[in-house]
Design a protein around this motif. Sequence first.
Motif, PDB file in Angstrom:
ATOM      1  N   LEU A 243       9.538  -0.338   4.907  1.00 40.51           N
ATOM      2  CA  LEU A 243       9.136  -0.781   3.571  1.00 40.51           C
ATOM      3  C   LEU A 243      10.200  -1.674   2.927  1.00 40.51           C
ATOM      4  O   LEU A 243       9.925  -2.364   1.958  1.00 40.51           O
ATOM      5  N   HIS A 244      11.417  -1.677   3.500  1.00 35.55           N
ATOM      6  CA  HIS A 244      12.497  -2.505   2.957  1.00 35.55           C
ATOM      7  C   HIS A 244      12.605  -3.872   3.617  1.00 35.55           C
ATOM      8  O   HIS A 244      13.222  -4.770   3.059  1.00 35.55           O
ATOM      9  N   PHE A 245      12.007  -4.055   4.809  1.00 37.00           N
ATOM     10  CA  PHE A 245      12.230  -5.313   5.519  1.00 37.00           C
ATOM     11  C   PHE A 245      11.027  -5.850   6.282  1.00 37.00           C
ATOM     12  O   PHE A 245      11.107  -6.931   6.857  1.00 37.00           O
ATOM     13  N   ASN A 246       9.913  -5.153   6.275  1.00 40.83           N
ATOM     14  CA  ASN A 246       8.737  -5.608   7.021  1.00 40.83           C
ATOM     15  C   ASN A 246       7.632  -5.940   6.021  1.00 40.83           C
ATOM     16  O   ASN A 246       7.045  -5.051   5.402  1.00 40.83           O
ATOM     17  N   GLU A 247       7.367  -7.248   5.866  1.00 38.37           N
ATOM     18  CA  GLU A 247       6.363  -7.707   4.897  1.00 38.37           C
ATOM     19  C   GLU A 247       4.990  -7.086   5.151  1.00 38.37           C
ATOM     20  O   GLU A 247       4.295  -6.691   4.216  1.00 38.37           O
TER      21      GLU A 247
ATOM     22  N   TRP B 174       2.764  -0.499  -3.131  1.00 36.24           N
ATOM     23  CA  TRP B 174       3.441  -1.520  -3.925  1.00 36.24           C
ATOM     24  C   TRP B 174       3.055  -2.921  -3.499  1.00 36.24           C
ATOM     25  O   TRP B 174       3.232  -3.861  -4.256  1.00 36.24           O
ATOM     26  N   GLY B 175       2.597  -3.092  -2.266  1.00 37.57           N
ATOM     27  CA  GLY B 175       2.134  -4.388  -1.799  1.00 37.57           C
ATOM     28  C   GLY B 175       3.233  -5.394  -1.482  1.00 37.57           C
ATOM     29  O   GLY B 175       2.934  -6.539  -1.153  1.00 37.57           O
ATOM     30  N   LYS B 176       4.472  -4.997  -1.610  1.00 45.44           N
ATOM     31  CA  LYS B 176       5.594  -5.874  -1.290  1.00 45.44           C
ATOM     32  C   LYS B 176       6.809  -4.995  -0.979  1.00 45.44           C
ATOM     33  O   LYS B 176       6.823  -3.803  -1.318  1.00 45.44           O
TER      34      LYS B 176
END
Length: 124
Positions: free
Chosen positions: A40-44, A52-54
């Motif tokens: 969730l911190h680095f994979n779009e 969160w969608g981003k």
Amino acid sequence: MRRSYEDFSVGDVYRSEVARTVTETDNLLFTMLAMNTNELHFNEEAARASEWGKPLVNSTFTLALVLGLSVTDTTQAGGVNLGWTDIRLPHPVFVGDTLRSETQILSVRESQSRRGYGIVGVLV
């Protein structure tokens, strides 16, 4: 201002004079340095599929940044952090968010183990 122990009073509130906008580089470098494998911190793609969608900014980076922003108000004169309790992250942080720090003085007492030193409890 370089505050010393004697300058703190219970109830004082300090707001950081500077703010910091989080960049994608901040998030990626910190995440990789910390070896955090949560995508969730680095994979779009993974982040887009989340609520969160981003991508989320790494929470330990957020903690480090907010504490760093409080240094000018609390520990610039040589103070140290003796411990942390009740760390809460009530809102997600995203690339592009600008953070500030607010520090409230909760307690002030002389150190029992080190003569001539004081201990200041804060809420950041």
